[in-house]
Design a protein around this motif. Structure first.
Motif, PDB file in Angstrom:
ATOM      1  N   GLN A 121     -38.368  11.697  33.233  1.00 39.29           N
ATOM      2  CA  GLN A 121     -39.073  11.679  34.506  1.00 39.29           C
ATOM      3  C   GLN A 121     -39.138  10.243  35.009  1.00 39.29           C
ATOM      4  O   GLN A 121     -39.478   9.335  34.268  1.00 39.29           O
ATOM      5  CB  GLN A 121     -40.482  12.249  34.338  1.00 39.29           C
ATOM      6  CG  GLN A 121     -40.482  13.675  33.805  1.00 39.29           C
ATOM      7  CD  GLN A 121     -41.891  14.222  33.593  1.00 39.29           C
ATOM      8  OE1 GLN A 121     -42.866  13.579  33.936  1.00 39.29           O
ATOM      9  NE2 GLN A 121     -41.979  15.407  33.017  1.00 39.29           N
ATOM     10  N   ALA A 122     -38.786  10.051  36.281  1.00 40.10           N
ATOM     11  CA  ALA A 122     -38.804   8.726  36.888  1.00 40.10           C
ATOM     12  C   ALA A 122     -39.807   8.707  38.028  1.00 40.10           C
ATOM     13  O   ALA A 122     -39.987   9.705  38.737  1.00 40.10           O
ATOM     14  CB  ALA A 122     -37.415   8.360  37.396  1.00 40.10           C
TER      15      ALA A 122
ATOM     16  N   ALA B 111     -35.311   5.667  38.284  1.00 40.00           N
ATOM     17  CA  ALA B 111     -34.413   6.825  38.332  1.00 40.00           C
ATOM     18  C   ALA B 111     -32.970   6.411  38.092  1.00 40.00           C
ATOM     19  O   ALA B 111     -32.222   7.105  37.385  1.00 40.00           O
ATOM     20  CB  ALA B 111     -34.544   7.517  39.686  1.00 40.00           C
ATOM     21  N   LYS B 112     -32.559   5.273  38.653  1.00 46.49           N
ATOM     22  CA  LYS B 112     -31.184   4.812  38.474  1.00 46.49           C
ATOM     23  C   LYS B 112     -30.892   4.533  37.004  1.00 46.49           C
ATOM     24  O   LYS B 112     -29.827   4.897  36.481  1.00 46.49           O
ATOM     25  CB  LYS B 112     -30.935   3.560  39.313  1.00 46.49           C
ATOM     26  CG  LYS B 112     -29.503   3.061  39.232  1.00 46.49           C
ATOM     27  CD  LYS B 112     -29.278   1.857  40.132  1.00 46.49           C
ATOM     28  CE  LYS B 112     -27.840   1.365  40.037  1.00 46.49           C
ATOM     29  NZ  LYS B 112     -27.608   0.197  40.923  1.00 46.49           N
ATOM     30  N   THR B 113     -31.846   3.901  36.315  1.00 44.90           N
ATOM     31  CA  THR B 113     -31.663   3.605  34.891  1.00 44.90           C
ATOM     32  C   THR B 113     -31.539   4.889  34.080  1.00 44.90           C
ATOM     33  O   THR B 113     -30.649   5.013  33.223  1.00 44.90           O
ATOM     34  CB  THR B 113     -32.849   2.769  34.367  1.00 44.90           C
ATOM     35  OG1 THR B 113     -32.920   1.550  35.104  1.00 44.90           O
ATOM     36  CG2 THR B 113     -32.680   2.469  32.892  1.00 44.90           C
ATOM     37  N   LEU B 114     -32.418   5.863  34.342  1.00 44.07           N
ATOM     38  CA  LEU B 114     -32.365   7.134  33.617  1.00 44.07           C
ATOM     39  C   LEU B 114     -31.065   7.879  33.908  1.00 44.07           C
ATOM     40  O   LEU B 114     -30.461   8.473  33.017  1.00 44.07           O
ATOM     41  CB  LEU B 114     -33.563   8.005  33.996  1.00 44.07           C
ATOM     42  CG  LEU B 114     -34.898   7.690  33.339  1.00 44.07           C
ATOM     43  CD1 LEU B 114     -35.983   8.619  33.881  1.00 44.07           C
ATOM     44  CD2 LEU B 114     -34.808   7.833  31.824  1.00 44.07           C
ATOM     45  N   TYR B 115     -30.643   7.845  35.164  1.00 47.33           N
ATOM     46  CA  TYR B 115     -29.413   8.543  35.544  1.00 47.33           C
ATOM     47  C   TYR B 115     -28.215   7.967  34.795  1.00 47.33           C
ATOM     48  O   TYR B 115     -27.376   8.702  34.272  1.00 47.33           O
ATOM     49  CB  TYR B 115     -29.204   8.430  37.054  1.00 47.33           C
ATOM     50  CG  TYR B 115     -27.940   9.086  37.542  1.00 47.33           C
ATOM     51  CD1 TYR B 115     -27.913  10.446  37.836  1.00 47.33           C
ATOM     52  CD2 TYR B 115     -26.764   8.355  37.707  1.00 47.33           C
ATOM     53  CE1 TYR B 115     -26.745  11.065  38.272  1.00 47.33           C
ATOM     54  CE2 TYR B 115     -25.601   8.953  38.146  1.00 47.33           C
ATOM     55  CZ  TYR B 115     -25.597  10.307  38.429  1.00 47.33           C
ATOM     56  OH  TYR B 115     -24.441  10.910  38.850  1.00 47.33           O
ATOM     57  N   GLN B 116     -28.126   6.652  34.733  1.00 41.75           N
ATOM     58  CA  GLN B 116     -26.996   6.012  34.059  1.00 41.75           C
ATOM     59  C   GLN B 116     -27.044   6.227  32.551  1.00 41.75           C
ATOM     60  O   GLN B 116     -26.008   6.255  31.887  1.00 41.75           O
ATOM     61  CB  GLN B 116     -26.984   4.515  34.396  1.00 41.75           C
ATOM     62  CG  GLN B 116     -26.660   4.246  35.846  1.00 41.75           C
ATOM     63  CD  GLN B 116     -26.821   2.783  36.229  1.00 41.75           C
ATOM     64  OE1 GLN B 116     -27.582   2.047  35.601  1.00 41.75           O
ATOM     65  NE2 GLN B 116     -26.126   2.360  37.267  1.00 41.75           N
ATOM     66  N   THR B 117     -28.245   6.409  32.005  1.00 44.56           N
ATOM     67  CA  THR B 117     -28.402   6.622  30.562  1.00 44.56           C
ATOM     68  C   THR B 117     -28.047   8.047  30.168  1.00 44.56           C
ATOM     69  O   THR B 117     -27.382   8.272  29.151  1.00 44.56           O
ATOM     70  CB  THR B 117     -29.852   6.316  30.125  1.00 44.56           C
ATOM     71  OG1 THR B 117     -30.159   4.965  30.453  1.00 44.56           O
ATOM     72  CG2 THR B 117     -30.027   6.539  28.627  1.00 44.56           C
ATOM     73  N   HIS B 118     -28.465   9.021  30.975  1.00 43.30           N
ATOM     74  CA  HIS B 118     -28.380  10.428  30.557  1.00 43.30           C
ATOM     75  C   HIS B 118     -27.272  11.225  31.237  1.00 43.30           C
ATOM     76  O   HIS B 118     -26.931  12.311  30.756  1.00 43.30           O
ATOM     77  CB  HIS B 118     -29.713  11.127  30.827  1.00 43.30           C
ATOM     78  CG  HIS B 118     -30.848  10.623  30.000  1.00 43.30           C
ATOM     79  ND1 HIS B 118     -30.946  10.866  28.654  1.00 43.30           N
ATOM     80  CD2 HIS B 118     -31.930   9.878  30.317  1.00 43.30           C
ATOM     81  CE1 HIS B 118     -32.051  10.315  28.174  1.00 43.30           C
ATOM     82  NE2 HIS B 118     -32.667   9.701  29.161  1.00 43.30           N
ATOM     83  N   THR B 119     -26.710  10.741  32.365  1.00 46.01           N
ATOM     84  CA  THR B 119     -25.721  11.496  33.141  1.00 46.01           C
ATOM     85  C   THR B 119     -26.107  12.978  33.255  1.00 46.01           C
ATOM     86  O   THR B 119     -25.433  13.854  32.712  1.00 46.01           O
ATOM     87  CB  THR B 119     -24.306  11.365  32.542  1.00 46.01           C
ATOM     88  OG1 THR B 119     -24.313  11.837  31.176  1.00 46.01           O
ATOM     89  CG2 THR B 119     -23.823   9.941  32.579  1.00 46.01           C
TER      90      THR B 119
END
Length: 246
Positions: A33-34, A40-48
């Motif tokens: 959750q961001a 959100a960008k960091t989580l997106y790049q980490t988890h795809t």
């Protein structure tokens, strides 16, 4: 499972959406959750992830600015908003899904099912694209489709360190340190990969010769790989392994 991120600047919206998803959409797995576009960008790049639930109005960058920052967007998006009539009209024109707060469970379920169909279609398109790429470039190493529970990865044989049997599944260990559980048997992988320098060392192990560092002489022979893993060599496979190493 649909791998999902929730992006909203308010904690109570996270709690409510998580609750409704758990009650109505068990196929959704929340990865994180961001609370801002930056997070959100960091989580997106980490988890795809496969799917984003994205708020529009957030401090430090709205939902559209976040999407601009992660181009090309490789996830389905369901917008979640409280008002912004202009944004809703733009979303409608683009034929994308949106939900008004507070989220209606029935509308949420329909939106998730529609996203799931798009995700599955995208996987199929990626597999067809991999086929065409392999046919178009026969002199290059082909990309192998590795279908796991919630995604399909495409890798070249050189990126695979080893494969380990798990009954009718196989654990595939990749050069980048990741591990995938694939719904193929080790026998299928042996058929696919032998011509690319892979050695069957044991009934449960298939190893890429590229990553073998040493053959250790012990009570039973063991291969030491470049990532520090030790893989047993069975008596039955020893002759074949030695011939392959030569």
């Amino acid at each position: 499972m649909i791998r999902t991120l929730l992006i909203d600047d308010e904690a109570h919206n996270h709690r409510e959406l998580s609750r409704v998803l758990a009650e109505t959409c068990p196929q959704v797995h929340i990865l994180g959750q961001a609370y801002s576009a930056t997070e959100a960008k960091t989580l997106y790049q980490t988890h795809t992830p496969d799917l984003l639930f994205l708020d529009i109005e957030m401090p430090g960058g709205n939902g559209f600015q976040f999407l601009e920052s992660i181009q090309p967007v490789r996830a389905e998006v369901i917008f979640v908003t409280a008002y912004d009539k202009y944004a809703i009209q733009a979303i409608k024109f683009a034929a994308l899904d949106y939900l008004l707060k507070p989220v209606n469970p029935t509308e949420l379920k329909v939106a998730v099912e529609r996203a799931q169909q798009k995700i599955q279609a995208r996987w199929g398109n990626q597999q067809l694209q991999a086929l065409l790429d392999n046919l178009r470039n026969p002199q290059q190493q082909p990309k192998i489709a590795l279908p796991s529970i919630d995604r399909v990865d495409f890798v070249e044989p050189d990126q695979i360190i080893r494969c380990q049997s798990d009954n009718t599944y196989t654990h595939v260990f990749l050069e980048d340190g990741s591990k995938l559980l694939i719904s193929k048997t080790l026998r299928e992988f042996t058929t696919l990969l032998t011509e690319y320098g892979f050695l069957r060392t044991h009934q449960s192990h298939l190893v890429n010769r590229k990553y073998i560092r040493s053959l250790l002489k012990r009570d039973g022979d063991v291969l030491l790989l470049t990532d520090g893993t030790e893989v047993p060599v069975s008596l039955r496979q020893k002759g074949e392994v030695l011939a392959g190493l030569k």
